[in-house]
Design a protein around this motif. Sequence first.
Motif, PDB file in Angstrom:
ATOM      1  N   LEU A 233       0.835  -1.194   0.000  1.00 26.00           N
ATOM      2  CA  LEU A 233       0.000   0.000   0.000  1.00 26.00           C
ATOM      3  C   LEU A 233       0.876   1.252   0.000  1.00 26.00           C
ATOM      4  O   LEU A 233       1.785   1.382   0.822  1.00 26.00           O
ATOM      5  N   LYS A 235       0.196   4.228   0.962  1.00 25.70           N
ATOM      6  CA  LYS A 235       0.083   5.007   2.190  1.00 25.70           C
ATOM      7  C   LYS A 235       1.080   4.551   3.262  1.00 25.70           C
ATOM      8  O   LYS A 235       1.547   5.357   4.068  1.00 25.70           O
ATOM      9  N   ILE A 258      -5.422   4.779   7.527  1.00 23.57           N
ATOM     10  CA  ILE A 258      -5.442   3.549   6.739  1.00 23.57           C
ATOM     11  C   ILE A 258      -6.550   2.678   7.303  1.00 23.57           C
ATOM     12  O   ILE A 258      -6.596   2.422   8.510  1.00 23.57           O
ATOM     13  N   ASP A 259      -7.478   2.253   6.433  1.00 21.47           N
ATOM     14  CA  ASP A 259      -8.595   1.447   6.905  1.00 21.47           C
ATOM     15  C   ASP A 259      -8.772   0.214   6.020  1.00 21.47           C
ATOM     16  O   ASP A 259      -7.964  -0.047   5.119  1.00 21.47           O
ATOM     17  N   ASN A 261     -10.821  -0.415   3.668  1.00 23.05           N
ATOM     18  CA  ASN A 261     -10.971  -0.113   2.250  1.00 23.05           C
ATOM     19  C   ASN A 261      -9.613   0.044   1.574  1.00 23.05           C
ATOM     20  O   ASN A 261      -9.409  -0.422   0.445  1.00 23.05           O
ATOM     21  N   ASP A 262      -8.672   0.700   2.239  1.00 22.96           N
ATOM     22  CA  ASP A 262      -7.323   0.833   1.693  1.00 22.96           C
ATOM     23  C   ASP A 262      -6.673  -0.532   1.538  1.00 22.96           C
ATOM     24  O   ASP A 262      -6.029  -0.826   0.523  1.00 22.96           O
ATOM     25  N   LYS A 265      -7.971  -2.451  -1.430  1.00 19.39           N
ATOM     26  CA  LYS A 265      -7.621  -1.898  -2.733  1.00 19.39           C
ATOM     27  C   LYS A 265      -6.287  -2.392  -3.250  1.00 19.39           C
ATOM     28  O   LYS A 265      -6.061  -2.395  -4.462  1.00 19.39           O
ATOM     29  N   THR A 266      -5.384  -2.786  -2.371  1.00 21.94           N
ATOM     30  CA  THR A 266      -4.046  -3.130  -2.823  1.00 21.94           C
ATOM     31  C   THR A 266      -4.072  -4.259  -3.846  1.00 21.94           C
ATOM     32  O   THR A 266      -3.477  -4.167  -4.910  1.00 21.94           O
TER      33      THR A 266
END
Length: 280
Positions: A233, A235, A258-259, A261-262, A265-266
């Motif tokens: 990720l 972030k 960072i949650d 959803n993040d 997404k990776t």
Amino acid sequence: MKFYSFTAKLGIILSFIICMLPFRAAAQDNKLPIGTFTPMRNEVENNYDFWIYTPADYEANNHVTPLIIFLHGASLCGHDLNRVRRYGVLDAIERGKIIDAMVLAPQNPGGAWDPQKINALLEWTEKHYLVDTTRVFVIGMSLGGYGTLDFVGTYPHKVAAAMALCSGCSLKDMSGLGTVPLWIMHGTADRAVSIEQSKRIVNYLQENHADSLLRYNWIQGGSHSLLARLMYLQKTYDWLTAHSSADTPRAVDRSFDIDMNDIRKTYDELQWYKNMFEKD
């Protein structure tokens, strides 16, 4: 859109690079920039074998470069150094992740990580490479998360920031952890390492009024393996590299979160790139 020309594919990928998305799939096949992975075996006496990754522009720029120390989990222990590239920071780079830093990635043959050995590898790297000693970061998961916190707690003055995923700490005196920007994350559904191990550290720092540089997240429904995605990720690296041990006073970046959803997404982005190259 069923068919894509190679030029169209490359143009889309380069656009994503500019936007700093996490992956450059098939980077080596398409001659996109990638640095150098150098295996080091028996280089430091009575110590771990390790990888050194240098970014593509390291030699050309000839200036000090941030360093990320990656400590792997128990599944990558052994004596086959290539195992260290199966997941984590090195694997993320091979999949196309752009990280403007060197990476030191030792292999633990088994057992707990030894902070003194990690420090010896750090000092060796600083001697042989142009390392920005004010921007040394540590990230680890599971056994590697324990190693991260044990190392940071033992040598806090050498670390600019650290992230520990689904782990705990073996130190009796954890006061050093309160002097370094630290982000602890753990999934609530982790069956391999209880979330109570991370909570114990958070509680210790809070009770001792040493939590001003601490961030922590309990990922609802997160399993043990899920948090490995954090090393893919953007972030994660944005947060780590936002810090310097030369900052006066020391501060922790709280500008973004960072949650789940993040984390989800990776792999979605990785699959997007894979699909693009399969359509030909």
